[in-house]
Design a protein around this motif. Sequence first.
Motif, PDB file in Angstrom:
ATOM      1  N   THR A   1       0.867  -1.171   0.000  1.00 27.20           N
ATOM      2  CA  THR A   1       0.000   0.000   0.000  1.00 27.20           C
ATOM      3  C   THR A   1       0.903   1.220   0.000  1.00 27.20           C
ATOM      4  OG1 THR A   1      -0.110   0.008   2.411  1.00 27.20           O
ATOM      5  CG2 THR A   1      -1.882  -1.137   1.245  1.00 27.20           C
ATOM      6  N   ALA A   2       0.337   2.355  -0.326  1.00 26.33           N
ATOM      7  CA  ALA A   2       1.172   3.549  -0.434  1.00 26.33           C
ATOM      8  C   ALA A   2       0.528   4.740   0.258  1.00 26.33           C
ATOM      9  CB  ALA A   2       1.430   3.882  -1.891  1.00 26.33           C
ATOM     10  N   THR A   3       1.388   5.631   0.704  1.00 24.57           N
ATOM     11  CA  THR A   3       0.971   6.929   1.198  1.00 24.57           C
ATOM     12  C   THR A   3       1.486   7.950   0.197  1.00 24.57           C
ATOM     13  OG1 THR A   3       1.167   6.171   3.478  1.00 24.57           O
ATOM     14  CG2 THR A   3       1.129   8.547   3.122  1.00 24.57           C
ATOM     15  N   VAL A   4       0.627   8.871  -0.214  1.00 26.90           N
ATOM     16  CA  VAL A   4       1.008   9.882  -1.188  1.00 26.90           C
ATOM     17  C   VAL A   4       1.236  11.199  -0.456  1.00 26.90           C
ATOM     18  CG1 VAL A   4       0.300  11.119  -3.266  1.00 26.90           C
ATOM     19  CG2 VAL A   4      -0.346   8.723  -2.951  1.00 26.90           C
ATOM     20  N   VAL A   5       2.444  11.750  -0.627  1.00 22.65           N
ATOM     21  CA  VAL A   5       2.791  13.036  -0.041  1.00 22.65           C
ATOM     22  C   VAL A   5       3.344  13.916  -1.156  1.00 22.65           C
ATOM     23  CG1 VAL A   5       4.172  14.240   1.687  1.00 22.65           C
ATOM     24  CG2 VAL A   5       3.335  11.930   2.165  1.00 22.65           C
ATOM     25  N   GLY A   6       2.546  14.886  -1.584  1.00 22.47           N
ATOM     26  CA  GLY A   6       2.967  15.717  -2.710  1.00 22.47           C
ATOM     27  C   GLY A   6       3.080  14.875  -3.960  1.00 22.47           C
ATOM     28  N   ASP A   7       4.270  14.896  -4.592  1.00 24.80           N
ATOM     29  CA  ASP A   7       4.528  14.076  -5.784  1.00 24.80           C
ATOM     30  C   ASP A   7       5.188  12.746  -5.449  1.00 24.80           C
ATOM     31  OD1 ASP A   7       3.457  15.968  -7.450  1.00 24.80           O
ATOM     32  OD2 ASP A   7       5.381  16.922  -7.895  1.00 24.80           O
ATOM     33  N   ASN A   8       5.367  12.463  -4.164  1.00 22.27           N
ATOM     34  CA  ASN A   8       6.082  11.257  -3.748  1.00 22.27           C
ATOM     35  C   ASN A   8       5.105  10.172  -3.292  1.00 22.27           C
ATOM     36  OD1 ASN A   8       8.667  12.416  -4.128  1.00 22.27           O
ATOM     37  ND2 ASN A   8       8.449  13.468  -2.172  1.00 22.27           N
ATOM     38  N   ILE A   9       5.446   8.944  -3.658  1.00 19.97           N
ATOM     39  CA  ILE A   9       4.689   7.784  -3.187  1.00 19.97           C
ATOM     40  C   ILE A   9       5.616   6.988  -2.275  1.00 19.97           C
ATOM     41  CG2 ILE A   9       3.548   5.642  -3.841  1.00 19.97           C
ATOM     42  CD1 ILE A   9       2.865   6.897  -6.491  1.00 19.97           C
ATOM     43  N   CYS A  10       5.162   6.779  -1.049  1.00 16.80           N
ATOM     44  CA  CYS A  10       5.932   5.996  -0.078  1.00 16.80           C
ATOM     45  C   CYS A  10       5.259   4.636   0.059  1.00 16.80           C
ATOM     46  CB  CYS A  10       5.977   6.716   1.266  1.00 16.80           C
ATOM     47  SG  CYS A  10       6.677   8.362   1.175  1.00 16.80           S
ATOM     48  N   TRP A  11       5.888   3.599  -0.475  1.00 19.59           N
ATOM     49  CA  TRP A  11       5.323   2.252  -0.442  1.00 19.59           C
ATOM     50  C   TRP A  11       5.595   1.590   0.888  1.00 19.59           C
ATOM     51  CZ3 TRP A  11       1.877   0.652  -3.756  1.00 19.59           C
ATOM     52  CH2 TRP A  11       1.822   1.270  -5.011  1.00 19.59           C
ATOM     53  N   GLU A  12       4.576   0.895   1.387  1.00 20.81           N
ATOM     54  CA  GLU A  12       4.676   0.143   2.628  1.00 20.81           C
ATOM     55  C   GLU A  12       4.356  -1.306   2.308  1.00 20.81           C
ATOM     56  OE1 GLU A  12       1.708   2.131   4.877  1.00 20.81           O
ATOM     57  OE2 GLU A  12       2.649   4.061   4.516  1.00 20.81           O
TER      58      GLU A  12
END
Length: 92
Positions: free
Chosen positions: A79-90
């Motif tokens: 799953t991912a968290t979207v912050v601005g233009d960045n996707i942080c995958w978990e």
Amino acid sequence: MMAKQNNYYVIGGQYQHYCYGSAPTLIGAKRMARRHMEYWDNWQGWHAPSIYRAEDVVVVDTPRGEIRIPADGSTPVATATVVGDNICWEAE
């Protein structure tokens, strides 16, 4: 020639599941999820579809045809968290 095996499915949707497609690798599925970002109409804003293993996805018949959705009780591989233009995958 060997057929490509789709091991991962990219499934999103705010109110009901929507399968964007499948990929043989987790990296390929993450790239597909980035191409299919969703803007949810509540406070969450941009959202990346989740990624499921092929064995955790079931095919359901609907009036519009077959769709793939997560099986009951299945959890996403990523799953991912979207912050601005960045996707942080978990990873799960």
